[in-house]
Design a protein around this motif. Sequence first.
Motif, PDB file in Angstrom:
ATOM      1  N   TRP A  55       0.966  -1.306   0.063  1.00 45.35           N
ATOM      2  CA  TRP A  55      -0.111   0.007   0.066  1.00 45.35           C
ATOM      3  C   TRP A  55       0.717   1.253   0.059  1.00 45.35           C
ATOM      4  O   TRP A  55       0.410   2.082  -0.404  1.00 45.35           O
ATOM      5  N   ALA A  59       0.052   4.190  -2.647  1.00 45.39           N
ATOM      6  CA  ALA A  59      -0.283   5.576  -2.095  1.00 45.39           C
ATOM      7  C   ALA A  59       0.555   6.592  -2.794  1.00 45.39           C
ATOM      8  O   ALA A  59       0.192   7.637  -3.081  1.00 45.39           O
ATOM      9  N   THR A  61       1.563   6.776  -5.758  1.00 39.80           N
ATOM     10  CA  THR A  61       1.182   6.919  -7.248  1.00 39.80           C
ATOM     11  C   THR A  61       0.027   7.965  -7.195  1.00 39.80           C
ATOM     12  O   THR A  61      -0.612   8.387  -8.292  1.00 39.80           O
ATOM     13  N   ARG A  62      -0.781   8.362  -6.021  1.00 37.97           N
ATOM     14  CA  ARG A  62      -1.968   9.100  -5.899  1.00 37.97           C
ATOM     15  C   ARG A  62      -1.641  10.505  -6.236  1.00 37.97           C
ATOM     16  O   ARG A  62      -1.141  11.275  -5.320  1.00 37.97           O
ATOM     17  N   SER A  63      -1.864  11.160  -7.329  1.00 37.20           N
ATOM     18  CA  SER A  63      -1.326  12.419  -7.503  1.00 37.20           C
ATOM     19  C   SER A  63      -2.065  13.406  -6.845  1.00 37.20           C
ATOM     20  O   SER A  63      -1.761  14.579  -6.279  1.00 37.20           O
ATOM     21  N   ASP A  64      -3.503  13.144  -6.555  1.00 31.01           N
ATOM     22  CA  ASP A  64      -4.296  13.998  -5.692  1.00 31.01           C
ATOM     23  C   ASP A  64      -3.714  14.264  -4.279  1.00 31.01           C
ATOM     24  O   ASP A  64      -3.916  15.084  -3.588  1.00 31.01           O
ATOM     25  N   MET A  65      -3.213  12.982  -3.745  1.00 28.42           N
ATOM     26  CA  MET A  65      -2.923  13.181  -2.571  1.00 28.42           C
ATOM     27  C   MET A  65      -1.309  13.986  -2.515  1.00 28.42           C
ATOM     28  O   MET A  65      -1.314  14.885  -1.604  1.00 28.42           O
ATOM     29  N   TRP A 225      -8.186  16.078   2.463  1.00 25.38           N
ATOM     30  CA  TRP A 225      -8.228  15.043   1.424  1.00 25.38           C
ATOM     31  C   TRP A 225      -8.321  13.783   2.323  1.00 25.38           C
ATOM     32  O   TRP A 225      -9.198  12.759   1.772  1.00 25.38           O
ATOM     33  N   GLU A 229     -11.284  10.758   2.065  1.00 30.39           N
ATOM     34  CA  GLU A 229     -10.907   9.294   1.922  1.00 30.39           C
ATOM     35  C   GLU A 229     -11.670   8.500   2.924  1.00 30.39           C
ATOM     36  O   GLU A 229     -12.118   7.275   2.657  1.00 30.39           O
ATOM     37  N   ASN A 235     -10.929   2.965  -0.836  1.00 29.79           N
ATOM     38  CA  ASN A 235      -9.551   3.538  -0.757  1.00 29.79           C
ATOM     39  C   ASN A 235      -8.760   3.307   0.728  1.00 29.79           C
ATOM     40  O   ASN A 235      -7.775   3.797   0.906  1.00 29.79           O
ATOM     41  N   VAL A 238      -4.937   2.835   1.366  1.00 31.09           N
ATOM     42  CA  VAL A 238      -4.200   4.277   1.002  1.00 31.09           C
ATOM     43  C   VAL A 238      -4.323   5.082   2.181  1.00 31.09           C
ATOM     44  O   VAL A 238      -3.327   5.836   2.588  1.00 31.09           O
ATOM     45  N   THR A 239      -5.447   5.116   2.670  1.00 27.04           N
ATOM     46  CA  THR A 239      -5.883   6.059   3.923  1.00 27.04           C
ATOM     47  C   THR A 239      -4.848   5.557   5.315  1.00 27.04           C
ATOM     48  O   THR A 239      -4.423   6.414   5.787  1.00 27.04           O
TER      49      THR A 239
END
Lengths: 270, 303
Positions: A55, A59, A61-65, A225, A229, A235, A238-239
């Motif tokens: 994970w 995580a 790779t998450r561009s929004d994060m 964000w 989540e 998700n 990732v959280t």
Amino acid sequence: MPSDTAPDRAPWALKVAAAAVLAFLHLPVLVIFLYAFTTDDRVYSFPLPGLTLHWFGVAATRSDMWAALRLSLAVATVSTLAATLLGTLLALGMARARFAGRDALTVLFTLPIALPGIITGMALLATISLTGIERGFVTIALGHATFCIVIVYNNVVGRLRRIPRSWTEASLDLGASHWQTFRHVLAPHLASAWLAGGMLAFALSFDEIIVTLFTAGREPTLPIWFFNELFRPRNRPVTNVVAVMVVVVTLIPVVLAAWLTRGDEDQGAR
Amino acid sequence: MPVGRLGSLLHVRPGLALFLLLLPPALWFGTIYLGSLLTLVLQSFYSIDDYTGAIVREPTLATLRTLVSQPAHLDIVLRTLAMALVVTVASVLVAFPLAYYMARYARGRVRTLLYVAVIAPMWTSYLVKVYAWRLILAKEGILSWFVARLGLTGGLEALLATPVVGGPSLASSYLGMALVFLYMWLPFVILPIEASLQRVPRGLLEASGDLGATPVQTFCHVVVPLAVPGIAAGSVFAFSLTLGDYVIPQVVGAPGYFIGMMVYEQQGTAGNLPLAAAFSIVPMLLVGIYLMLAKRVGAFDAL
């Protein structure tokens, strides 16, 4: 209860109770670290069915994060700088001055952290809506700086009280200007208080959500964000990973700040 | 040199220097914070047009009046107040043993360590802690597992079956919510209690013992009364923070609304800013009243 007398033994019931409270304070945070490595991606089952590092990669790779993280870091930096400047001015003014309304002013500046955050948030929103300012980076930073001022103020004023008045008086008597006195006499002694206050302010801003949900526009800060989540069960893994990251990022400045102000506590600054 | 001239002017008139130092923070605060608080109060005197949903900017008491006249609104206020009071009392009871141990028995390194142990959770991310509790309280989570291990599942089920405090799982019950609130504010309550216990002169305890009081009597009649200012100061945090929170009832909790959630929803999806403002006046008033009561028992001297 002064510490010079010999300590008597604590009753065992008190020891057990105190230990239980300590465990209660710390076990929940450990849970987060545990869950970041779980292979379970659906429910919160315990014991964990298996352990994985998978994970952390997901995580990353998450561009929004990453965008949310960047916004949070930018807001924390700007509001810390503003709060450091304003908090220092306030501390210099309040440290030795005696004037009418001084106590009222002190109470006023602690209001943003004494009153529930929702009031600050709602108040800022009421103004934003009335003036028609667009919500975003600026409104978030303005709010954060407002409640960070008092953190810097507490650190700087605590340090100023420990600097003997005679030092500044001597400097002024020997012909130094106010600025020179500040620059060469006070500033070197304030440096670590600034750093400590600044880091606490940074940590506070980085983690803030109650006020921020009211002042933020479409772009989320990292806590917002994270909050969003929480309502997206898919998700969850990732959280969990981001939660660990947030704990580490906030704790580093706090630990440094504590280390920088080691000698200040016994001065009754609290 | 104008700067030099300003400097000598400041030297002659220290009042001016003070004024110049305090002006920027005072201006910032006056406009951004106080100005906003006033706008908030102002907004609560506005109302919303029932048909268009637009804000009517004419002063009226109608919006504020619904807080008391509408049973649903009054319920929210009372529910939040009840939760805040329960959490306040519970957090003092839980905080006391650790605070007492720290003040009376801990010395040197142990003392410093205990301080760090109390302060560290305070600075751990708020949201992450809330999230951790959701993991812990979930139906299939750690707490259920642990309770099952102890063979107490029946007890937990009976507790959850209790009306009002219970629910389908701890993660969706008032009981679970109160537990999370208690956890979140505990360090804020421990520290002031510890500080006031520390100021209790040891001589008083010895005198009490010498005069024939049992340890329990000394505790009840000497220690606790002297800790009242610290208890009051600590309880202010628990009370105030519970009243205003809106994240915890959303993430962990029963379906009933709380003031914070109502404010958040009214300003957001419902678009009723005046009602949101009216609801946020409530914690302001309640905290104000609580602060006055706390001041009477010396809470401000304990901070």
